[in-house]
Design an enzyme around this catalytic site. Structure first.
Site, PDB file in Angstrom:
ATOM      1  N   TYR A 234      48.473 -44.747  47.296  1.00  0.00           N
ATOM      2  CA  TYR A 234      48.359 -44.559  45.851  1.00  0.00           C
ATOM      3  C   TYR A 234      46.894 -44.672  45.419  1.00  0.00           C
ATOM      4  O   TYR A 234      46.393 -43.841  44.647  1.00  0.00           O
ATOM      5  CB  TYR A 234      49.199 -45.588  45.104  1.00  0.00           C
ATOM      6  CG  TYR A 234      49.006 -45.527  43.606  1.00  0.00           C
ATOM      7  CD1 TYR A 234      49.603 -44.523  42.854  1.00  0.00           C
ATOM      8  CD2 TYR A 234      48.191 -46.450  42.945  1.00  0.00           C
ATOM      9  CE1 TYR A 234      49.404 -44.452  41.475  1.00  0.00           C
ATOM     10  CE2 TYR A 234      47.997 -46.380  41.572  1.00  0.00           C
ATOM     11  CZ  TYR A 234      48.599 -45.379  40.849  1.00  0.00           C
ATOM     12  OH  TYR A 234      48.395 -45.303  39.487  1.00  0.00           O
TER      13      TYR A 234
ATOM     14  N   GLY B 203      56.023 -43.640  29.025  1.00  0.00           N
ATOM     15  CA  GLY B 203      54.790 -44.373  29.277  1.00  0.00           C
ATOM     16  C   GLY B 203      53.586 -43.841  28.540  1.00  0.00           C
ATOM     17  O   GLY B 203      53.633 -43.487  27.363  1.00  0.00           O
TER      18      GLY B 203
ATOM     19  N   GLY C 157      51.999 -41.073  28.862  1.00  0.00           N
ATOM     20  CA  GLY C 157      52.111 -39.687  28.438  1.00  0.00           C
ATOM     21  C   GLY C 157      52.864 -39.543  27.131  1.00  0.00           C
ATOM     22  O   GLY C 157      52.492 -38.726  26.279  1.00  0.00           O
TER      23      GLY C 157
ATOM     24  N   ASN D 279      57.115 -37.570  28.966  1.00  0.00           N
ATOM     25  CA  ASN D 279      58.404 -38.098  28.506  1.00  0.00           C
ATOM     26  C   ASN D 279      58.480 -39.621  28.522  1.00  0.00           C
ATOM     27  O   ASN D 279      59.447 -40.199  28.016  1.00  0.00           O
ATOM     28  CB  ASN D 279      59.548 -37.529  29.354  1.00  0.00           C
ATOM     29  CG  ASN D 279      59.403 -37.871  30.819  1.00  0.00           C
ATOM     30  OD1 ASN D 279      58.533 -37.332  31.484  1.00  0.00           O
ATOM     31  ND2 ASN D 279      60.243 -38.763  31.330  1.00  0.00           N
TER      32      ASN D 279
END
Length: 301
Positions: A171, A25, A27, A23
């Site tokens: 991360y 960026g 992607g 939905n």
């Protein structure tokens, strides 16, 4: 910029493509290009309202399905629903990711949230969809790495980072784990004689809602990257090209890894990227795979 562009994506008509985190960026760009070239694209998103808005923007042959990678229950429900409706899946792009700031947080299942979402959720999803991928003629799985993986190290005695937690190193560990997963998946697919191909990509430094957070609190190295980023950060359309190439270029061999070619792989035309030594180590891959099976309760290959 020259080099590989989305115009080189071959016709995707008749192919079913699943893109997690579709939905926004990277992607969203990936889903848009796949749909533009004819694929039926499943937008696998945590927020279905945002997914429906993305579907309106994309147009073409798309559908929206709810998927929360931080919940193994959600992953199982998504995979079951998708498998019931589609006899085969041609492409799985494990794109979704989360970057945290501040204190340690956990997933529904008690995993450190970044590792649980970025790697373990995708590990489970891939395993649950493997039969449907195997039913396709030339199926492919793409895992999204990061240049942060190069400076990370997995601590198998504290995989969930319960001791001395810091968000940014966590991360980096999650993206290292994701990278190791993609490489080990390739090894196991080849050993099993599977026709499925596992490839990897990273976007360098790209304008998304996640990139700035990935370099917070990383000391002098992070500050250097931040300053480089002021000059090197590229558009999300350019940043998505490595994963689009990994997803669509004909004839790729398993384990190929794509990323930008300029300024320590931070930007520029798409080329072969370099794995860290730890990411390429088969013994580490075997150890992480065993840990992921135990943590998720999903065994395959």
């Amino acid at each position: 910029m020259t080099g590989w562009t989305a115009d080189r994506i071959p016709d995707q008509h008749g192919r079913i493509a699943v893109v997690t985190g579709a939905n926004s960026g990277l992607g969203l760009v990936t889903a848009t290009e796949l749909a533009r070239h004819g694929a039926h694209v499943v937008l696998a998103v945590r927020n279905t309202d945002a997914g429906e808005e993305a579907a309106r923007r994309i147009g073409g042959d798309v559908e929206v399905r709810e998927l929360d990678l931080a919940s193994l229950g959600s992953v199982r429900a998504f995979a079951a629903g998708l498998a019931a409706d589609h006899p085969a899946i041609d492409l799985l792009v494990n794109n979704a990711g989360v970057v945290l700031l501040g204190p340690r947080r956990t997933s529904v299942d008690g995993f450190e949230l970044q590792l649980g979402t970025n790697m373990l959720g995708h590990f489970a999803l891939t395993g649950l969809l493997l039969d449907k991928l195997a039913a396709a003629r030339e199926a492919r799985v793409v895992n999204l790495s990061s240049i942060t993986h190069k400076n990370a190290h997995l601590d198998f005695d504290d995989l969930m980072f319960e001791r001395n937690y810091r968000a940014a190193p966590a991360y980096g560990r999650s993206k290292l784990a994701t990278t190791i997963f993609g490489v080990e998946l390739d090894r196991r697919l080849r050993a099993a004689g599977s026709p499925i191909v596992s490839t990897l990509a990273h976007p360098g430094l790209t304008h998304t809602n996640l990139t700035p957070r990935a370099w917070e609190h990383r000391g002098r190295f992070g500050q250097l990257i931040a300053w480089v980023g002021l000059l090197a950060t590229q558009s999300v359309e350019q940043g998505a090209l490595p994963q689009l190439r990994a997803a669509t270029e004909p004839g790729l061999r398993g384990g190929q890894f794509f990323g930008p070619s300029v300024l320590w792989e931070t930007r520029g035309p798409v080329t072969d990227a370099r794995l860290s030594r730890e990411a390429a180590d088969p013994s580490v891959g075997k150890q992480l795979w065993a840990a992921a099976e135990e943590l998720t309760g999903i065994s395959y290959l």
